[in-house]
Design a protein around this motif. Structure first.
Motif, PDB file in Angstrom:
ATOM      1  N   ARG A  27       0.861  -1.189   0.000  1.00  0.00           N
ATOM      2  CA  ARG A  27       0.000   0.000   0.000  1.00  0.00           C
ATOM      3  C   ARG A  27       0.892   1.232   0.000  1.00  0.00           C
ATOM      4  NH1 ARG A  27      -5.351   1.106   1.457  1.00  0.00           N
ATOM      5  NH2 ARG A  27      -5.715   3.292   2.041  1.00  0.00           N
ATOM      6  N   ASN A  28       0.580   2.156  -0.885  1.00  0.00           N
ATOM      7  CA  ASN A  28       1.338   3.400  -0.986  1.00  0.00           C
ATOM      8  C   ASN A  28       0.344   4.554  -1.057  1.00  0.00           C
ATOM      9  OD1 ASN A  28       3.770   4.940  -1.328  1.00  0.00           O
ATOM     10  ND2 ASN A  28       3.215   5.195  -3.495  1.00  0.00           N
ATOM     11  N   GLN A  29       0.575   5.586  -0.235  1.00  0.00           N
ATOM     12  CA  GLN A  29      -0.424   6.646  -0.150  1.00  0.00           C
ATOM     13  C   GLN A  29       0.249   7.985   0.136  1.00  0.00           C
ATOM     14  OE1 GLN A  29      -3.657   5.607   2.420  1.00  0.00           O
ATOM     15  NE2 GLN A  29      -4.693   7.582   2.248  1.00  0.00           N
ATOM     16  N   ALA A  30      -0.279   9.051  -0.493  1.00  0.00           N
ATOM     17  CA  ALA A  30       0.183  10.416  -0.244  1.00  0.00           C
ATOM     18  C   ALA A  30      -1.030  11.312  -0.046  1.00  0.00           C
ATOM     19  CB  ALA A  30       1.028  10.919  -1.398  1.00  0.00           C
ATOM     20  N   ASN A  31      -1.017  12.106   1.020  1.00  0.00           N
ATOM     21  CA  ASN A  31      -2.110  13.035   1.308  1.00  0.00           C
ATOM     22  C   ASN A  31      -1.534  14.402   1.648  1.00  0.00           C
ATOM     23  OD1 ASN A  31      -3.190  10.181   2.405  1.00  0.00           O
ATOM     24  ND2 ASN A  31      -4.913  11.388   1.653  1.00  0.00           N
ATOM     25  N   ALA A  32      -2.075  15.442   1.023  1.00  0.00           N
ATOM     26  CA  ALA A  32      -1.637  16.809   1.283  1.00  0.00           C
ATOM     27  C   ALA A  32      -2.857  17.676   1.568  1.00  0.00           C
ATOM     28  CB  ALA A  32      -0.865  17.368   0.088  1.00  0.00           C
ATOM     29  N   VAL A  33      -2.743  18.512   2.584  1.00  0.00           N
ATOM     30  CA  VAL A  33      -3.849  19.385   2.976  1.00  0.00           C
ATOM     31  C   VAL A  33      -3.338  20.806   3.122  1.00  0.00           C
ATOM     32  CG1 VAL A  33      -5.549  19.914   4.771  1.00  0.00           C
ATOM     33  CG2 VAL A  33      -5.060  17.529   4.183  1.00  0.00           C
ATOM     34  N   GLY A  34      -4.091  21.750   2.561  1.00  0.00           N
ATOM     35  CA  GLY A  34      -3.871  23.177   2.804  1.00  0.00           C
ATOM     36  C   GLY A  34      -5.128  23.738   3.427  1.00  0.00           C
ATOM     37  N   ALA A  35      -4.992  24.441   4.547  1.00  0.00           N
ATOM     38  CA  ALA A  35      -6.187  24.864   5.285  1.00  0.00           C
ATOM     39  C   ALA A  35      -6.067  26.286   5.811  1.00  0.00           C
ATOM     40  CB  ALA A  35      -6.451  23.904   6.449  1.00  0.00           C
ATOM     41  N   GLY A  36      -7.143  27.069   5.579  1.00  0.00           N
ATOM     42  CA  GLY A  36      -7.302  28.348   6.257  1.00  0.00           C
ATOM     43  C   GLY A  36      -6.390  29.473   5.830  1.00  0.00           C
ATOM     44  N   CYS A  37      -5.757  29.381   4.667  1.00  0.00           N
ATOM     45  CA  CYS A  37      -4.882  30.461   4.198  1.00  0.00           C
ATOM     46  C   CYS A  37      -5.605  31.275   3.128  1.00  0.00           C
ATOM     47  CB  CYS A  37      -3.582  29.896   3.650  1.00  0.00           C
ATOM     48  SG  CYS A  37      -2.632  28.974   4.889  1.00  0.00           S
ATOM     49  N   SER A  38      -4.986  32.361   2.691  1.00  0.00           N
ATOM     50  CA  SER A  38      -5.611  33.247   1.708  1.00  0.00           C
ATOM     51  C   SER A  38      -4.636  33.551   0.588  1.00  0.00           C
ATOM     52  CB  SER A  38      -6.043  34.553   2.385  1.00  0.00           C
ATOM     53  OG  SER A  38      -4.900  35.281   2.814  1.00  0.00           O
ATOM     54  N   ALA A  39      -5.129  34.230  -0.446  1.00  0.00           N
ATOM     55  CA  ALA A  39      -4.275  34.579  -1.580  1.00  0.00           C
ATOM     56  C   ALA A  39      -3.131  35.485  -1.144  1.00  0.00           C
ATOM     57  CB  ALA A  39      -5.104  35.249  -2.666  1.00  0.00           C
ATOM     58  N   ASP A  40      -3.368  36.327  -0.146  1.00  0.00           N
ATOM     59  CA  ASP A  40      -2.320  37.215   0.360  1.00  0.00           C
ATOM     60  C   ASP A  40      -1.450  36.532   1.412  1.00  0.00           C
ATOM     61  OD1 ASP A  40      -3.277  39.324  -1.222  1.00  0.00           O
ATOM     62  OD2 ASP A  40      -4.726  39.929   0.329  1.00  0.00           O
ATOM     63  N   ASP A  41      -1.897  35.433   1.909  1.00  0.00           N
ATOM     64  CA  ASP A  41      -1.182  34.713   2.963  1.00  0.00           C
ATOM     65  C   ASP A  41      -1.312  33.214   2.671  1.00  0.00           C
ATOM     66  OD1 ASP A  41       0.268  34.397   5.311  1.00  0.00           O
ATOM     67  OD2 ASP A  41      -1.540  34.245   6.543  1.00  0.00           O
ATOM     68  N   HIS A  42      -0.772  32.814   1.499  1.00  0.00           N
ATOM     69  CA  HIS A  42      -1.055  31.470   0.983  1.00  0.00           C
ATOM     70  C   HIS A  42      -0.188  30.402   1.644  1.00  0.00           C
ATOM     71  CE1 HIS A  42       2.617  31.290  -1.481  1.00  0.00           C
ATOM     72  NE2 HIS A  42       2.396  32.564  -1.734  1.00  0.00           N
ATOM     73  N   CYS A  43      -0.634  29.155   1.470  1.00  0.00           N
ATOM     74  CA  CYS A  43       0.070  28.000   2.022  1.00  0.00           C
ATOM     75  C   CYS A  43       0.597  27.113   0.891  1.00  0.00           C
ATOM     76  CB  CYS A  43      -0.872  27.166   2.891  1.00  0.00           C
ATOM     77  SG  CYS A  43      -1.409  27.976   4.421  1.00  0.00           S
ATOM     78  N   ARG A  44       1.548  26.275   1.240  1.00  0.00           N
ATOM     79  CA  ARG A  44       2.081  25.292   0.289  1.00  0.00           C
ATOM     80  C   ARG A  44       2.205  23.956   1.012  1.00  0.00           C
ATOM     81  NH1 ARG A  44       5.165  25.231  -4.461  1.00  0.00           N
ATOM     82  NH2 ARG A  44       6.715  23.567  -4.637  1.00  0.00           N
ATOM     83  N   SER A  45       1.529  22.946   0.481  1.00  0.00           N
ATOM     84  CA  SER A  45       1.541  21.616   1.081  1.00  0.00           C
ATOM     85  C   SER A  45       1.865  20.597  -0.003  1.00  0.00           C
ATOM     86  CB  SER A  45       0.171  21.307   1.710  1.00  0.00           C
ATOM     87  OG  SER A  45       0.158  20.041   2.313  1.00  0.00           O
TER      88      SER A  45
END
Length: 222
Positions: A81-99
């Protein structure tokens, strides 16, 4: 995935059927056999690799990757079994996230009548995360040969080099679309290395013995 391998014929498809699915819980343990029935008891193998990344206002960037090699040897049954999960939460265009979550799994099995179930999954989720970049990639390489395959030092060295470059890409700030392209390029290199290793193995056939399962999910775009 189930593999019922018959002696080599001009049509390799007659000895192999590949599919996806989960093994039942009982696969983790092989059935016992009387000592006199065989010189070596049949056995099963299990491997599970999972990469998870979560970026939010408190941690704007989280990037993780995994590059694992699972050499099962000769087995009657195996599940991978091989699995990858990425979540980006609660950020904005002016304060963006990278996951970013990337998982490379290499599995080798040997045997003429091996039952293999392989599962390869990825999921990227944006939760109220405008302008975020979220990428999840799962790459599963399955090598099934009549006899157990053991990587030599040259093959290991090439795979180690790809692993180092995957680490560098994961930590980079490349846009998600470009990152996907470059990671796909590394997956192609892994496939080429495995083809070479199988070509040098007894009864090996690179065209049928190496299978890549690839699943990518990402924002923006899929």
């Amino acid at each position: 995935m189930s593999i019922h391998r018959k002696p080599r014929t001009p049509s390799p498809l007659t000895r192999r059927a590949l599919g996806l699915g989960l093994f039942a819980a009982g696969v983790a343990g092989a059935a016992a056999v009387p000592a006199q029935a065989a010189t070596a008891a049949p056995h099963a193998a299990f491997a599970s690799d999972h990469v998870f990344s979560h970026a939010d206002r408190g941690h704007h960037t989280q990037t993780r990757d995994s590059f694992t090699i699972r050499q099962f040897g000769t087995v009657n049954a195996a599940t991978a079994r091989n699995q990858a999960n990425a979540v980006g939460a609660g950020c904005s265009a002016d304060d963006h996230c990278r996951s970013v979550a990337l998982s490379f799994q290499i599995v080798t099995i040997g045997g003429e009548h091996t039952h293999l179930n392989a599962v390869n999954l990825s999921d990227a989720a944006n939760k109220e995360c405008t302008g975020c970049q979220t990428l999840a990639g799962a790459y599963q390489f399955v090598v099934s040969t009549p006899t157990a395959l053991s990587f030599d030092s040259a093959t290991r060295g090439k795979l180690d080099d790809i692993h180092r470059r995957l680490d560098a890409l994961t930590r980079s700030t490349l846009p998600a679309a470009e990152l996907r392209s470059k990671v796909d390029g590394l997956a192609g290199e892994v496939t080429a290395v495995l083809h070479d290793a199988v070509a040098n193995a007894p009864k090996g056939d690179p065209e049928t013995d190496v299978t890549l399962h690839r699943h990518l999910d990402g924002w923006p775009g899929h």
